[in-house]
Design a protein around this motif. Sequence first.
Motif, short mmCIF file in Angstrom:
data_model
loop_
_atom_site.label_atom_id
_atom_site.label_comp_id
_atom_site.label_asym_id
_atom_site.label_seq_id
_atom_site.Cartn_x
_atom_site.Cartn_y
_atom_site.Cartn_z
N ARG A 139 33.45 47.19 26.68
CA ARG A 139 33.54 46.12 27.68
C ARG A 139 34.99 45.88 28.07
O ARG A 139 35.89 45.87 27.23
CB ARG A 139 32.93 44.83 27.13
N THR A 140 35.21 45.68 29.37
CA THR A 140 36.56 45.43 29.87
C THR A 140 37.05 44.05 29.44
O THR A 140 36.27 43.14 29.16
CB THR A 140 36.60 45.52 31.40
N SER A 141 38.37 43.90 29.44
CA SER A 141 38.96 42.62 29.02
C SER A 141 39.11 41.65 30.18
O SER A 141 39.25 40.45 29.97
CB SER A 141 40.34 42.87 28.39
N SER A 176 38.15 50.03 34.46
CA SER A 176 39.09 50.59 33.50
C SER A 176 38.50 51.84 32.86
O SER A 176 37.27 51.99 32.78
CB SER A 176 39.44 49.56 32.42
N SER A 223 34.29 51.75 32.55
CA SER A 223 33.55 50.50 32.52
C SER A 223 34.10 49.60 33.63
O SER A 223 35.22 49.80 34.11
CB SER A 223 33.69 49.81 31.16
N HIS A 247 33.70 45.44 35.74
CA HIS A 247 33.16 44.09 35.88
C HIS A 247 33.26 43.70 37.34
O HIS A 247 34.26 43.98 38.02
CB HIS A 247 33.94 43.07 35.03
N TYR A 254 28.95 42.75 33.77
CA TYR A 254 29.69 43.83 33.13
C TYR A 254 28.88 45.13 33.22
O TYR A 254 27.65 45.12 33.11
CB TYR A 254 29.92 43.51 31.65
N ASN A 304 29.09 48.61 31.21
CA ASN A 304 29.73 49.36 30.14
C ASN A 304 28.69 50.25 29.45
O ASN A 304 27.50 50.20 29.79
CB ASN A 304 30.40 48.44 29.11
N GLY A 329 43.02 47.52 28.88
CA GLY A 329 42.01 47.11 29.86
C GLY A 329 40.66 46.84 29.23
O GLY A 329 39.75 46.36 29.89
N PHE A 330 40.54 47.12 27.92
CA PHE A 330 39.30 46.85 27.19
C PHE A 330 39.58 45.80 26.11
O PHE A 330 40.71 45.68 25.62
CB PHE A 330 38.75 48.13 26.55
#
Length: 437
Positions: free
Chosen positions: A164-166, A174, A198, A200, A209, A211, A244-245
Motif C-alpha cells: 500500500r502506498t503511503s 508508486s 500500487s 491511490h 487503494y 495494491n 512511496g510505500f
Amino acid sequence: MKKITLFYRLYAAMLFFISGIAFGQVGINTTDPKGILDINSTTLGVVYPNVNLIATDDPSPVVNPQGGAIVVGTVVYNTNSTDTNPLTDVNPGIYVWDGGKWIIHFKKRQSELFNQTSLLRTEANFAGGWQNVPGLGITDARTFTARYSGLYRIEVKSNFGAGRTSRNNSIFVSMASGQFRFLFGANPARTFETQAFSAHSSFINSGTYFNAISKETYQTYYVTLVAGTTYPFSLSFDAYNAPGFIGNGSTVPNASVNLVNENFNSPYTVVQNHTPDGDCPTNGWVVSTAANQCISCVGNTLNINSNVGTNNCSQNATALISFTPSANTVDINFDYRFNQNASFYDSFRVYLHDGTAQVGGNLVNRVNGNANTSHSSSRAVTPGRTYTLRFEYINTNNGNYASVDNVRISEISPGDVGRGYVGNDVDCQIEFTYIGE
C-alpha cells in the motif's frame, strides 16, 4: 487323368515355393509386396510380443530360440513399469534390443513442475538479504533428478505485487521492485529483477487503494544434465527499499491510515440520492464556496441551500462518500454547519450505511436548533466491505442550509501493509523439461 491333374497341382505348388525362396518376399492382404514383409490393412495392426522387461540393460525375459544372446533388432512391446534406477527404468512401449540395451521407440519425455506452497510477504532491507519463496526456498531442500543425459529447459515463473502506498490524496502511483535469485546445482546464481505498481485515487469512492496487483515474470534457462544425477535448486527474493510505500516496504508500528481525506478543494464529483427541484438555489448537494461556511471550513465545501424565504423549494438529498476498510474499526471526523428554519422543520442527519442497512445510530441528527461544529467518533466495521458515510438534508419548503468539510475516515492499519507480495493470485513455479540429447 487323376494322376495328370495331381502332377500339375504339385508342379504349381513347387513353382510358388521356389518363387518365394528366390525373391524372399511375403505379402499379407497384398499380392504385390514391396519388402521382405508387406502387411496391408486399414483396420488391423501388428501385435508385438508382450513382455515384462526388468530394465533397459537386462535382455530377460526375452530369449533367442536358437540359443545364445538375443539378436540385435529384436522388437517387443513392454508392459512393465519400474522406478528403481532412472538410468535403467522401463515404461510401457515398444523396445528394440541394440546388442547391449533396450532402446525405447518413442521420444524420451520428462517434465516436472514444482509450485510455491504459500504467500510470501516481502520485507525491504530484510536482515538475511534473501527471503525464501515458500515451497521453493533453500530451507525446503528441493531437488530434481535427471532421467536422461542431455539438454533440459528450466522455466522459472515468478509473481510479485506491491504493498500500500503511503500517500492517499489526489492520484498517487508508486513502484516497488526487487530481484529473484534462482540457484541450481553448482551453477552460478541466476538473478532477475521485477517491478510492480500500487496506486491511490481520491476520485474513486472518495478514496481507493490499488495494491497487490500481481506482475508475472518468466525466465528460461537451458542446461546439460547427466542421467541419474540429483540437482538441488531454490528460489528466493530480495525486496529493494520502496519509497512511496508505508514503511518504505518494511514492517513498521501500527499507524493511522486515511481511507477518506476530503476537503473538496480538488475536483470532486458529488454522489447523491435526490430529486431535483428547479426552485432551489442548489441542485441538491454541490461543491462550492458557500456563503454560510462552517467555522473550520476553508475554500470549497460540500453544501446544500434551500433559499430561506422561498416557499417553493423542497430539498431531499443524501450525499454519499464511499470507503472500504481493511481493519475492523474506523474513525470518522468532519466539520459541519446546519442552519434550521425553525418554522418549517428542515433536518440534517449523518449516518453510516453498509449497502443494506444503517450501521449503528446516527452520527449527527439535527432537527431543532442550529450547529456550527465538528464531529468525531468511531464505528465497528467489517474489513473488505464497502460502506458509505451519508449526509442527509430534508426540507419541505422555505428551509435554510447545511455545509460539510474536512471529511476524514481513518483506520489503524497493520504495520505490514506497505510490504509486497510474492505469490498472490498466482504462485511461483519452476518447471524442468527434457529437450533432447
